[in-house]
Design a protein around this motif. Structure first.
Motif, PDB file in Angstrom:
ATOM      1  N   GLY A 231      15.202 146.685  44.494  1.00  0.00           N
ATOM      2  CA  GLY A 231      15.873 146.447  45.767  1.00  0.00           C
ATOM      3  C   GLY A 231      16.826 147.563  46.177  1.00  0.00           C
ATOM      4  N   PHE A 232      16.936 148.622  45.355  1.00  0.00           N
ATOM      5  CA  PHE A 232      17.825 149.738  45.662  1.00  0.00           C
ATOM      6  C   PHE A 232      17.010 150.960  46.039  1.00  0.00           C
ATOM      7  CE2 PHE A 232      20.166 147.336  42.393  1.00  0.00           C
ATOM      8  CZ  PHE A 232      21.335 147.072  43.091  1.00  0.00           C
ATOM      9  N   ALA A 233      17.366 151.604  47.161  1.00  0.00           N
ATOM     10  CA  ALA A 233      16.807 152.913  47.469  1.00  0.00           C
ATOM     11  C   ALA A 233      17.537 153.889  46.546  1.00  0.00           C
ATOM     12  CB  ALA A 233      17.017 153.266  48.930  1.00  0.00           C
ATOM     13  N   ILE A 234      16.857 154.437  45.581  1.00  0.00           N
ATOM     14  CA  ILE A 234      17.473 155.111  44.443  1.00  0.00           C
ATOM     15  C   ILE A 234      18.314 156.323  44.840  1.00  0.00           C
ATOM     16  CG2 ILE A 234      16.985 156.359  42.300  1.00  0.00           C
ATOM     17  CD1 ILE A 234      16.650 153.342  42.131  1.00  0.00           C
ATOM     18  N   ILE A 235      17.791 157.209  45.660  1.00  0.00           N
ATOM     19  CA  ILE A 235      18.519 158.444  45.981  1.00  0.00           C
ATOM     20  C   ILE A 235      19.814 158.156  46.741  1.00  0.00           C
ATOM     21  CG2 ILE A 235      18.383 160.663  47.179  1.00  0.00           C
ATOM     22  CD1 ILE A 235      15.354 160.609  46.445  1.00  0.00           C
TER      23      ILE A 235
ATOM     24  N   LEU B  85      18.133 139.693  37.680  1.00  0.00           N
ATOM     25  CA  LEU B  85      18.340 140.401  36.422  1.00  0.00           C
ATOM     26  C   LEU B  85      17.905 141.858  36.549  1.00  0.00           C
ATOM     27  CD1 LEU B  85      19.118 140.304  33.433  1.00  0.00           C
ATOM     28  CD2 LEU B  85      16.780 139.585  32.948  1.00  0.00           C
ATOM     29  N   TRP B  86      16.787 142.086  37.197  1.00  0.00           N
ATOM     30  CA  TRP B  86      16.288 143.441  37.417  1.00  0.00           C
ATOM     31  C   TRP B  86      17.282 144.228  38.270  1.00  0.00           C
ATOM     32  CZ3 TRP B  86      13.507 146.782  35.183  1.00  0.00           C
ATOM     33  CH2 TRP B  86      12.922 147.840  35.853  1.00  0.00           C
ATOM     34  N   SER B  87      17.877 143.611  39.279  1.00  0.00           N
ATOM     35  CA  SER B  87      18.875 144.270  40.118  1.00  0.00           C
ATOM     36  C   SER B  87      20.121 144.630  39.305  1.00  0.00           C
ATOM     37  CB  SER B  87      19.277 143.376  41.288  1.00  0.00           C
ATOM     38  OG  SER B  87      18.198 143.168  42.155  1.00  0.00           O
ATOM     39  N   LEU B  88      20.540 143.751  38.399  1.00  0.00           N
ATOM     40  CA  LEU B  88      21.685 144.052  37.543  1.00  0.00           C
ATOM     41  C   LEU B  88      21.399 145.252  36.640  1.00  0.00           C
ATOM     42  CD1 LEU B  88      22.877 140.508  36.385  1.00  0.00           C
ATOM     43  CD2 LEU B  88      23.996 142.027  38.015  1.00  0.00           C
ATOM     44  N   ILE B  89      20.212 145.295  36.091  1.00  0.00           N
ATOM     45  CA  ILE B  89      19.843 146.411  35.212  1.00  0.00           C
ATOM     46  C   ILE B  89      19.805 147.716  35.981  1.00  0.00           C
ATOM     47  CG2 ILE B  89      17.957 147.370  33.818  1.00  0.00           C
ATOM     48  CD1 ILE B  89      17.330 144.431  33.013  1.00  0.00           C
ATOM     49  N   VAL B  90      19.155 147.717  37.129  1.00  0.00           N
ATOM     50  CA  VAL B  90      19.056 148.942  37.933  1.00  0.00           C
ATOM     51  C   VAL B  90      20.436 149.352  38.441  1.00  0.00           C
ATOM     52  CG1 VAL B  90      18.071 149.945  40.032  1.00  0.00           C
ATOM     53  CG2 VAL B  90      16.653 148.536  38.550  1.00  0.00           C
ATOM     54  N   GLY B  91      21.263 148.395  38.860  1.00  0.00           N
ATOM     55  CA  GLY B  91      22.628 148.705  39.304  1.00  0.00           C
ATOM     56  C   GLY B  91      23.451 149.326  38.186  1.00  0.00           C
ATOM     57  N   GLY B  92      23.309 148.804  36.968  1.00  0.00           N
ATOM     58  CA  GLY B  92      24.009 149.371  35.817  1.00  0.00           C
ATOM     59  C   GLY B  92      23.564 150.786  35.515  1.00  0.00           C
TER      60      GLY B  92
ATOM     61  N   GLY C 287      20.915 155.582  54.881  1.00  0.00           N
ATOM     62  CA  GLY C 287      19.739 154.779  55.189  1.00  0.00           C
ATOM     63  C   GLY C 287      18.912 154.519  53.950  1.00  0.00           C
ATOM     64  N   ARG C 288      17.791 153.835  54.122  1.00  0.00           N
ATOM     65  CA  ARG C 288      16.916 153.483  52.996  1.00  0.00           C
ATOM     66  C   ARG C 288      15.739 154.441  52.979  1.00  0.00           C
ATOM     67  NH1 ARG C 288      17.732 148.763  50.483  1.00  0.00           N
ATOM     68  NH2 ARG C 288      15.581 148.621  49.796  1.00  0.00           N
ATOM     69  N   TRP C 289      15.837 155.477  52.170  1.00  0.00           N
ATOM     70  CA  TRP C 289      14.724 156.403  52.007  1.00  0.00           C
ATOM     71  C   TRP C 289      14.568 156.737  50.531  1.00  0.00           C
ATOM     72  CZ3 TRP C 289      16.257 161.193  50.098  1.00  0.00           C
ATOM     73  CH2 TRP C 289      17.615 161.501  50.234  1.00  0.00           C
ATOM     74  N   GLY C 290      13.427 157.239  50.178  1.00  0.00           N
ATOM     75  CA  GLY C 290      13.147 157.537  48.780  1.00  0.00           C
ATOM     76  C   GLY C 290      12.584 156.314  48.083  1.00  0.00           C
ATOM     77  N   PRO C 291      12.371 156.442  46.788  1.00  0.00           N
ATOM     78  CA  PRO C 291      11.790 155.326  46.036  1.00  0.00           C
ATOM     79  C   PRO C 291      12.741 154.139  45.959  1.00  0.00           C
ATOM     80  CG  PRO C 291      12.401 157.126  44.563  1.00  0.00           C
ATOM     81  CD  PRO C 291      12.618 157.606  45.950  1.00  0.00           C
ATOM     82  N   VAL C 292      12.173 152.936  46.010  1.00  0.00           N
ATOM     83  CA  VAL C 292      12.954 151.701  45.930  1.00  0.00           C
ATOM     84  C   VAL C 292      12.605 151.009  44.619  1.00  0.00           C
ATOM     85  CG1 VAL C 292      13.373 149.461  46.993  1.00  0.00           C
ATOM     86  CG2 VAL C 292      12.994 151.457  48.434  1.00  0.00           C
TER      87      VAL C 292
END
Length: 86
Positions: free
Chosen positions: A56-60, A4-11, A48-53
């Motif tokens: 489960g998503f590396a935001i930048i 659910l948290w991944s869906l919210i952040v993805g949205g 790549g995976r850098w910046g704040p996560v």
């Protein structure tokens, strides 16, 4: 709960990409979630995976990838609209 948290952040990522470009993502909330997930995948693959996560998503890289995705989708939708009018 993490899904659910991944869906919210993805949205939110998909919405942010559309807001940055001033274009709506087709499909509303579901389109934003899909754009966020696919954009995160594209951004992580390219940068790549850098910046704040978060969630489960590396935001930048996720936002950069989502911006690229929204730009491509909006160009395709615009060209399809032109071909229907012709």
């Amino acid at each position: 709960m993490s899904f659910l948290w991944s869906l919210i952040v993805g949205g939110i990522i998909g919405w942010a990409a559309g807001a940055m470009l001033g274009r709506d993502v087709p499909g509303g909330v579901i389109g934003n979630i899909i754009a966020g997930f696919i954009g995160a995948w594209i951004g992580t693959a390219l940068l790549g995976r850098w910046g704040p996560v978060i969630g489960g998503f590396a935001i930048i890289p996720a936002i950069i990838g989502a911006v690229v995705l929204v730009l491509i989708v909006s160009m395709i939708m615009r060209s399809m609209g032109r071909s229907r009018q012709s």
